[in-house]
Design a protein around this motif. Structure first.
Motif, PDB file in Angstrom:
ATOM      1  N   TRP A   1      -3.527   1.830   6.487  1.00 47.72           N
ATOM      2  CA  TRP A   1      -4.057   2.531   5.436  1.00 47.72           C
ATOM      3  C   TRP A   1      -3.102   3.411   4.713  1.00 47.72           C
ATOM      4  O   TRP A   1      -2.837   3.478   3.520  1.00 47.72           O
ATOM      5  N   SER A   2      -2.264   4.329   5.473  1.00 45.94           N
ATOM      6  CA  SER A   2      -1.250   4.865   4.928  1.00 45.94           C
ATOM      7  C   SER A   2      -0.111   3.976   4.268  1.00 45.94           C
ATOM      8  O   SER A   2       0.127   4.585   3.126  1.00 45.94           O
ATOM      9  N   LYS A   3      -0.128   3.066   4.869  1.00 47.19           N
ATOM     10  CA  LYS A   3       1.145   1.971   4.479  1.00 47.19           C
ATOM     11  C   LYS A   3       0.573   1.717   2.812  1.00 47.19           C
ATOM     12  O   LYS A   3       1.397   1.700   1.876  1.00 47.19           O
ATOM     13  N   LEU A   4      -0.664   1.172   2.858  1.00 52.89           N
ATOM     14  CA  LEU A   4      -1.179   0.701   1.595  1.00 52.89           C
ATOM     15  C   LEU A   4      -1.149   1.649   0.382  1.00 52.89           C
ATOM     16  O   LEU A   4      -0.794   1.550  -0.617  1.00 52.89           O
ATOM     17  N   CYS A   5      -1.533   3.099   0.706  1.00 56.05           N
ATOM     18  CA  CYS A   5      -1.753   4.080  -0.061  1.00 56.05           C
ATOM     19  C   CYS A   5      -0.316   4.271  -0.809  1.00 56.05           C
ATOM     20  O   CYS A   5      -0.077   4.486  -1.833  1.00 56.05           O
ATOM     21  N   LYS A   6       0.851   4.243   0.261  1.00 57.94           N
ATOM     22  CA  LYS A   6       2.129   4.596  -0.052  1.00 57.94           C
ATOM     23  C   LYS A   6       2.993   3.563  -0.859  1.00 57.94           C
ATOM     24  O   LYS A   6       3.422   3.655  -2.142  1.00 57.94           O
ATOM     25  N   ASP A   7       2.856   2.273  -0.405  1.00 60.64           N
ATOM     26  CA  ASP A   7       3.402   1.089  -1.088  1.00 60.64           C
ATOM     27  C   ASP A   7       2.774   0.807  -2.438  1.00 60.64           C
ATOM     28  O   ASP A   7       3.432   0.306  -3.470  1.00 60.64           O
ATOM     29  N   CYS A   8       1.418   1.074  -2.592  1.00 59.56           N
ATOM     30  CA  CYS A   8       0.662   0.875  -3.798  1.00 59.56           C
ATOM     31  C   CYS A   8       0.802   1.993  -4.873  1.00 59.56           C
ATOM     32  O   CYS A   8       0.253   1.999  -6.018  1.00 59.56           O
ATOM     33  N   GLY A   9       1.356   3.121  -4.451  1.00 60.66           N
ATOM     34  CA  GLY A   9       1.510   4.206  -5.461  1.00 60.66           C
ATOM     35  C   GLY A   9       0.120   5.044  -5.485  1.00 60.66           C
ATOM     36  O   GLY A   9       0.219   5.759  -6.412  1.00 60.66           O
TER      37      GLY A   9
ATOM     38  N   GLY B   1       2.629  12.157  -4.137  1.00 61.69           N
ATOM     39  CA  GLY B   1       3.196  13.491  -3.620  1.00 61.69           C
ATOM     40  C   GLY B   1       2.848  14.778  -4.546  1.00 61.69           C
ATOM     41  O   GLY B   1       3.257  16.022  -4.142  1.00 61.69           O
ATOM     42  N   LYS B   2       1.832  14.722  -5.563  1.00 61.92           N
ATOM     43  CA  LYS B   2       1.430  15.783  -6.341  1.00 61.92           C
ATOM     44  C   LYS B   2      -0.009  15.761  -5.944  1.00 61.92           C
ATOM     45  O   LYS B   2      -0.542  16.855  -5.386  1.00 61.92           O
ATOM     46  N   SER B   3      -0.784  14.859  -6.865  1.00 62.45           N
ATOM     47  CA  SER B   3      -2.428  15.165  -6.526  1.00 62.45           C
ATOM     48  C   SER B   3      -2.822  14.440  -5.139  1.00 62.45           C
ATOM     49  O   SER B   3      -3.779  14.890  -4.743  1.00 62.45           O
ATOM     50  N   ILE B   4      -2.109  13.656  -4.698  1.00 61.56           N
ATOM     51  CA  ILE B   4      -2.432  12.723  -3.480  1.00 61.56           C
ATOM     52  C   ILE B   4      -1.168  12.859  -2.660  1.00 61.56           C
ATOM     53  O   ILE B   4      -0.152  12.215  -3.062  1.00 61.56           O
ATOM     54  N   THR B   5      -1.257  13.323  -1.355  1.00 61.56           N
ATOM     55  CA  THR B   5      -0.333  13.460  -0.423  1.00 61.56           C
ATOM     56  C   THR B   5      -0.554  12.469   0.678  1.00 61.56           C
ATOM     57  O   THR B   5      -1.834  12.272   0.932  1.00 61.56           O
TER      58      THR B   5
ATOM     59  N   LYS C   1      -9.833  12.350  -6.744  1.00 61.01           N
ATOM     60  CA  LYS C   1      -8.880  13.356  -6.619  1.00 61.01           C
ATOM     61  C   LYS C   1      -7.517  12.928  -7.731  1.00 61.01           C
ATOM     62  O   LYS C   1      -7.255  13.878  -8.088  1.00 61.01           O
ATOM     63  N   LYS C   2      -7.135  11.774  -7.566  1.00 60.29           N
ATOM     64  CA  LYS C   2      -5.912  11.554  -8.325  1.00 60.29           C
ATOM     65  C   LYS C   2      -6.239  11.701  -9.669  1.00 60.29           C
ATOM     66  O   LYS C   2      -5.315  12.117 -10.685  1.00 60.29           O
ATOM     67  N   TYR C   3      -7.307  10.989 -10.333  1.00 61.57           N
ATOM     68  CA  TYR C   3      -7.636  10.981 -11.685  1.00 61.57           C
ATOM     69  C   TYR C   3      -8.658  12.115 -11.920  1.00 61.57           C
ATOM     70  O   TYR C   3      -9.990  11.422 -12.453  1.00 61.57           O
ATOM     71  N   LYS C   4      -8.736  13.267 -12.026  1.00 64.53           N
ATOM     72  CA  LYS C   4      -9.653  14.150 -12.199  1.00 64.53           C
ATOM     73  C   LYS C   4     -10.288  14.361 -13.402  1.00 64.53           C
ATOM     74  O   LYS C   4     -11.272  14.553 -13.897  1.00 64.53           O
TER      75      LYS C   4
END
Length: 141
Positions: free
Chosen positions: A25-33, A37-41, A75-78
């Motif tokens: 799950w973490s890899k998916l979120c990282k690899d897909c952008g 590092g700002k709104s989503i960590t 959270k990412k697209y407020k």
């Protein structure tokens, strides 16, 4: 969604693709952008995973995955509505597959059930292997 299945089975030969564990799950979120590092960590991603999974479970189902993405999307697209935010996050993930890091170029060579004591491939040095073993030298094109 194909991306869910691709990431769910990544690195686990026994995985069915119906559930995804936290690492993937973490890899998916990282690899897909999704993680920016700002709104989503990474911490946000881990918290959402823990929140949507069943209490004693280690994996999330596809429905829980969609719920988790929806939460991260808001959270990412407020500045967008819930549906618009979800659509944006799904666009980031659509059609993606895990990135395999640390792989060099132009070689895929598999010695499978090799009966000789050596394996030769063009200008590569011999690779000493035992009978009925698998040796993989993997790189991307």
């Amino acid at each position: 969604m194909k991306a869910f299945r691709r990431f769910a089975i990544h690195g686990d030969t026994r995985a069915t693709g119906k559930e995804m564990h936290g690492k993937n799950w973490s890899k998916l979120c990282k690899d897909c952008g999704v993680i920016d590092g700002k709104s989503i960590t990474l911490t946000d991603v881990d918290i959402v995973f823990s929140k949507v999974k069943k209490k004693s479970a280690r994996n999330i189902t596809y429905d829980e995955f969609k719920t988790a993405l929806a939460e991260l999307a808001r959270k990412k697209y407020k500045d967008k509505t819930g549906e618009e935010a979800e659509a944006e996050v799904f666009k980031l993930i659509e059609g993606k597959a895990p990135v395999i890091a640390g792989v060099t170029e132009n070689l895929l060579f598999i010695c499978l059930n090799f009966t000789s004591s050596h394996c030769h491939f063009n200008n590569l040095p011999s690779a000493q292997i035992k009978k009925n073993t698998l040796r993989v030298l993997l790189t991307t094109i």
